[in-house]
Motif scaffolding. Structure first.
Motif, PDB file in Angstrom:
ATOM      1  N   ASP A 135      10.909   7.998   0.797  1.00  0.00           N
ATOM      2  CA  ASP A 135      11.113   8.257   2.103  1.00  0.00           C
ATOM      3  C   ASP A 135      11.616   7.274   2.882  1.00  0.00           C
ATOM      4  OD1 ASP A 135       9.739  10.703   1.609  1.00  0.00           O
ATOM      5  OD2 ASP A 135       7.571   9.974   2.452  1.00  0.00           O
ATOM      6  N   LEU A 136      11.407   5.949   2.754  1.00  0.00           N
ATOM      7  CA  LEU A 136      12.052   4.772   3.457  1.00  0.00           C
ATOM      8  C   LEU A 136      13.280   4.673   3.326  1.00  0.00           C
ATOM      9  CD1 LEU A 136      11.198   2.545   5.362  1.00  0.00           C
ATOM     10  CD2 LEU A 136      11.350   0.997   3.275  1.00  0.00           C
ATOM     11  N   ALA A 137      13.718   4.754   1.699  1.00  0.00           N
ATOM     12  CA  ALA A 137      15.008   4.538   1.382  1.00  0.00           C
ATOM     13  C   ALA A 137      15.948   5.716   1.950  1.00  0.00           C
ATOM     14  CB  ALA A 137      15.379   4.796   0.223  1.00  0.00           C
ATOM     15  N   GLU A 138      15.666   6.686   2.134  1.00  0.00           N
ATOM     16  CA  GLU A 138      16.428   8.062   2.850  1.00  0.00           C
ATOM     17  C   GLU A 138      16.566   7.826   4.319  1.00  0.00           C
ATOM     18  OE1 GLU A 138      15.283  11.934   1.871  1.00  0.00           O
ATOM     19  OE2 GLU A 138      16.393  12.890   3.526  1.00  0.00           O
ATOM     20  N   PHE A 171       0.781  -1.040   0.054  1.00  0.00           N
ATOM     21  CA  PHE A 171      -0.086  -0.008  -0.001  1.00  0.00           C
ATOM     22  C   PHE A 171       0.840   1.154  -0.085  1.00  0.00           C
ATOM     23  CE2 PHE A 171      -2.099  -3.397   2.371  1.00  0.00           C
ATOM     24  CZ  PHE A 171      -3.145  -3.659   1.595  1.00  0.00           C
ATOM     25  N   CYS A 172       1.751   1.616  -1.060  1.00  0.00           N
ATOM     26  CA  CYS A 172       2.803   2.257  -0.817  1.00  0.00           C
ATOM     27  C   CYS A 172       3.067   2.460  -2.154  1.00  0.00           C
ATOM     28  CB  CYS A 172       3.963   1.934  -0.294  1.00  0.00           C
ATOM     29  SG  CYS A 172       5.384   2.873   0.105  1.00  0.00           S
ATOM     30  N   ASP A 173       3.519   4.028  -2.445  1.00  0.00           N
ATOM     31  CA  ASP A 173       3.565   4.760  -4.045  1.00  0.00           C
ATOM     32  C   ASP A 173       5.272   4.970  -3.791  1.00  0.00           C
ATOM     33  OD1 ASP A 173       3.954   6.783  -2.485  1.00  0.00           O
ATOM     34  OD2 ASP A 173       2.236   7.777  -3.210  1.00  0.00           O
ATOM     35  N   LEU A 174       5.810   5.590  -5.086  1.00  0.00           N
ATOM     36  CA  LEU A 174       6.977   5.822  -5.184  1.00  0.00           C
ATOM     37  C   LEU A 174       7.701   6.854  -4.004  1.00  0.00           C
ATOM     38  CD1 LEU A 174       9.608   5.372  -6.950  1.00  0.00           C
ATOM     39  CD2 LEU A 174       9.203   7.348  -7.934  1.00  0.00           C
ATOM     40  N   GLY A 175       6.564   7.789  -3.570  1.00  0.00           N
ATOM     41  CA  GLY A 175       7.117   8.773  -2.552  1.00  0.00           C
ATOM     42  C   GLY A 175       7.404   8.141  -1.263  1.00  0.00           C
ATOM     43  N   GLY A 176       6.616   7.082  -0.807  1.00  0.00           N
ATOM     44  CA  GLY A 176       6.819   6.311   0.170  1.00  0.00           C
ATOM     45  C   GLY A 176       7.986   5.520   0.226  1.00  0.00           C
ATOM     46  N   ASP A 177       8.167   5.071  -0.947  1.00  0.00           N
ATOM     47  CA  ASP A 177       9.597   4.105  -1.108  1.00  0.00           C
ATOM     48  C   ASP A 177      10.709   5.385  -0.846  1.00  0.00           C
ATOM     49  OD1 ASP A 177      10.743   1.680  -1.936  1.00  0.00           O
ATOM     50  OD2 ASP A 177      10.934   2.408  -3.975  1.00  0.00           O
ATOM     51  N   PHE A 212      18.120  14.344   1.998  1.00  0.00           N
ATOM     52  CA  PHE A 212      18.574  14.103   0.330  1.00  0.00           C
ATOM     53  C   PHE A 212      18.083  15.011  -0.502  1.00  0.00           C
ATOM     54  CE2 PHE A 212      19.569   9.358   1.225  1.00  0.00           C
ATOM     55  CZ  PHE A 212      20.304   9.597   2.330  1.00  0.00           C
ATOM     56  N   GLU A 213      18.797  15.190  -1.450  1.00  0.00           N
ATOM     57  CA  GLU A 213      18.081  15.939  -2.802  1.00  0.00           C
ATOM     58  C   GLU A 213      17.058  15.349  -3.510  1.00  0.00           C
ATOM     59  OE1 GLU A 213      19.044  19.215  -2.575  1.00  0.00           O
ATOM     60  OE2 GLU A 213      17.492  19.648  -4.368  1.00  0.00           O
ATOM     61  N   ARG A 214      16.156  15.547  -3.982  1.00  0.00           N
ATOM     62  CA  ARG A 214      15.136  14.917  -4.751  1.00  0.00           C
ATOM     63  C   ARG A 214      14.843  15.443  -6.020  1.00  0.00           C
ATOM     64  NH1 ARG A 214      10.987  11.715  -1.038  1.00  0.00           N
ATOM     65  NH2 ARG A 214      12.269  11.395   0.901  1.00  0.00           N
ATOM     66  N   LEU A 215      15.202  14.924  -7.091  1.00  0.00           N
ATOM     67  CA  LEU A 215      14.748  15.564  -8.470  1.00  0.00           C
ATOM     68  C   LEU A 215      14.394  14.590  -9.457  1.00  0.00           C
ATOM     69  CD1 LEU A 215      17.575  17.539 -10.230  1.00  0.00           C
ATOM     70  CD2 LEU A 215      17.994  15.809  -8.545  1.00  0.00           C
ATOM     71  N   ALA A 233       5.739  -1.030  -3.531  1.00  0.00           N
ATOM     72  CA  ALA A 233       6.940  -0.253  -4.087  1.00  0.00           C
ATOM     73  C   ALA A 233       8.040  -1.024  -3.183  1.00  0.00           C
ATOM     74  CB  ALA A 233       6.929   1.120  -3.804  1.00  0.00           C
ATOM     75  N   GLY A 234       9.420  -0.896  -3.589  1.00  0.00           N
ATOM     76  CA  GLY A 234      10.550  -1.391  -2.830  1.00  0.00           C
ATOM     77  C   GLY A 234      11.849  -0.879  -3.384  1.00  0.00           C
TER      78      GLY A 234
END
Length: 463
Positions: free
Chosen positions: A260-263, A252-258, A304-307, A429-430
């Motif tokens: 967030d978790l990675a960072e 139940f997760c999209d790329l934004g949550g992915d 982190f920088e995100r773009l 996502a993962g």
RNA sequence: UCCCCUAUAGCUCAAUUGGUAGAGCGCCGGACUGUUAAUCCGUAGGUUCGUGGUUCGAGUCCACGUGGGGGAGCCA
């Protein structure tokens, strides 16, 4: 249990009797009646200094045998050290040689090259650098489980051997029990794997992702942490044929949550190192790379920088001074030089790039509304480059099937993976984190072969 | 897989235009010292990665092979 030097060095119970066992690092004799013995037992970077007076029993018989590398047991009195260099030391009352070490011991009392140490991989854990690497590696392994377990992620054991050759993440090692001298052949003269152990051609896994998705869509958030094998003929300081990978999969997760978790994950792990491996990290900063401590502290303290990929292309097109060897153009994959420019020169910190062109990414990544990009993301760090690759997965059955056909993949080969999209599909996502690359980044070690105990690379699986 | 570099004492390296193989560290022997990879003096230690070639003569030049390093691609 044998007391550890790490604990002895912290003790202030002067006058108490202590026992220690370890390996001799150095012996400095004095003809005026005593010697300094320096012992390390791997529990920490620091050594324990032993004062051995010639008056103790057996001194003259045994002291000559205490060469660098010998294993010893020492009993004595814990005393406050009168000299600089250490707070405590041990005044020996008994010394016992456990295992002697002849003078040709390869690990001498001097600096060795990493290339040479790689050739004595069975002895290099006794060196300062590899002891420190081992402790950092251990602490990070534990921290990975702590991080996920404290957030309710379940640890899933995905298979090492796989018979689905559809993972698509690189060349695979074949696992077989067939007689290689005389393999069974089919009517076309090709090797007939139906006679093989598993009844079809099987390989070592290149990723646990497809398998772990099954448990994500049953148990919620899950992760894997295990060995991974790539038969690529890669000869670089950043590639291994056998490496360890961490792959969380979030339900139940999209790329934004992915992202967030990675960072959060990376920042947590590096913070643990600064906190719990301070002495070893100081060693890496002093002896290996004098920027690692500042880099880690900066990362832990800042975002982190995100773009997006599209914004990254714009940024690279502005970089006139860079003189890139490879062209920068929307739709082309970014080269190492481009990624390093962004993370080392433009932002000077980790960068997460997302929404890559669909044509340069894997089939299972979720297509975005624009129909040109997919919900993929890479985390880039200075010096190493890509340390994490991840995505939101395509959870729509019809879109996924269409994409497979577009890429000439046979959906029948992926029947169980597609079933996950037929029965109660959910957005998920993962990502995959290369464990050795994380250790490289954290310690400043230049070659990935020096952050794993026994590196496996093309033409070398020694030890 | 591609490009570049490289292989000399146990380790790290030097050896001039092709002309008798050298140092530091380590080991061993000695001296000295609450020493810190201690310091000082001395001894020993070599099929110069392999095969072939050029040359009166090759550590040095050439070819091939093997190992190692750096970079690229693939990726984590």
């Amino acid at each position: 249990m044998t007391p550890r030097i790490k604990d002895i060095l912290l003790s202030t119970d002067f006058g108490s009797e202590v026992m220690t066992r370890g390996w001799v690092r150095s012996r400095r004799d004095s003809k005026s009646g005593f010697c300094f013995l320096v012992i390390n037992d791997g529990s920490c970077l620091a050594d324990l200094q032993i004062i051995v007076d010639e008056s103790i029993p057996g001194y003259h018989e045994s002291i000559g045998g205490l060469l660098t590398g010998a294993s010893v047991e020492i009993r004595g009195e814990l005393v406050e050290s009168p000299a600089k260099g250490q707070n405590v030391e041990v005044k020996a009352t008994e010394i016992h040689l456990i295992g002697s070490c002849p003078p040709e011991y390869p690990l001498q009392k001097k600096r060795h090259s990493f290339e040479f140490l790689r050739e004595i991989a069975h002895l290099r854990p006794r060196s300062n650098t590899f002891g420190a690497i081992s402790r950092v590696r251990n602490r990070l392994s534990f921290a990975i489980h702590e991080f996920f377990q404290s957030r309710g992620f379940l640890y899933v054991h995905t298979p090492i051997v796989t018979s689905s050759d559809c993972e698509g993440a690189g060349e695979m090692f074949t696992v077989t029990t067939l007689d290689m001298e005389n393999p069974p052949k089919d009517s076309n003269g090709k090797v007939d794997f139906s006679h093989d152990f598993f009844g079809k051609r099987s390989h070592l896994t290149v990723s646990g992702q497809l398998n772990v998705e099954t448990h994500c869509l049953a148990l919620g958030n899950v992760y894997t942490f295990g060995p991974t094998f790539r038969a690529e003929n890669s000869n670089t300081s950043r590639h291994l044929a056998e490496f360890w990978m961490i792959e969380p999969e979030i339900a139940f997760c999209d790329l934004g949550g992915d992202m967030d978790l990675a960072e959060e994950f990376l920042r947590h792990l590096l913070g643990v190192l600064l906190e719990d491996c301070a002495a070893d990290m100081k060693f890496f900063n002093d002896r290996i790379d004098n920027t690692v401590l500042a880099t880690l502290e900066h990362i832990v303290a800042s975002n982190f920088e995100r773009l997006s990929y599209t914004e990254a292309i714009d940024e690279l097109l502005k970089a006139k001074s860079a003189n890139f060897e490879y062209p920068v153009k929307w739709g082309l994959d970014l080269q190492s030089e481009h990624e390093r420019w962004l993370t080392e020169k433009v932002f000077k910190k980790p960068v997460i790039l997302y929404d890559y062109p669909r044509d340069i990414k894997a089939f299972y990544m979720r297509q975005n509304e624009d129909e040109k990009t997919v919900a993929a993301m890479d985390v880039l760090v200075p010096k190493i480059g890509e340390i994490i690759g991840g995505s939101q997965r395509e959870d729509r059955h019809d879109v996924l099937v269409a994409r497979m056909k577009e890429l000439d993949l046979n959906p029948d080969d992926y029947w169980w993976y597609l079933d996950l999209r037929r029965y109660g599909s959910v957005p998920h996502a993962g990502f995959g984190l290369g464990f050795e690359r994380l250790i490289q980044f954290a310690t400043g070690m230049q070659n990935i072969r020096d952050v794993i105990p026994f590196p496996r690379v093309p033409n070398n699986a020694s030890f």
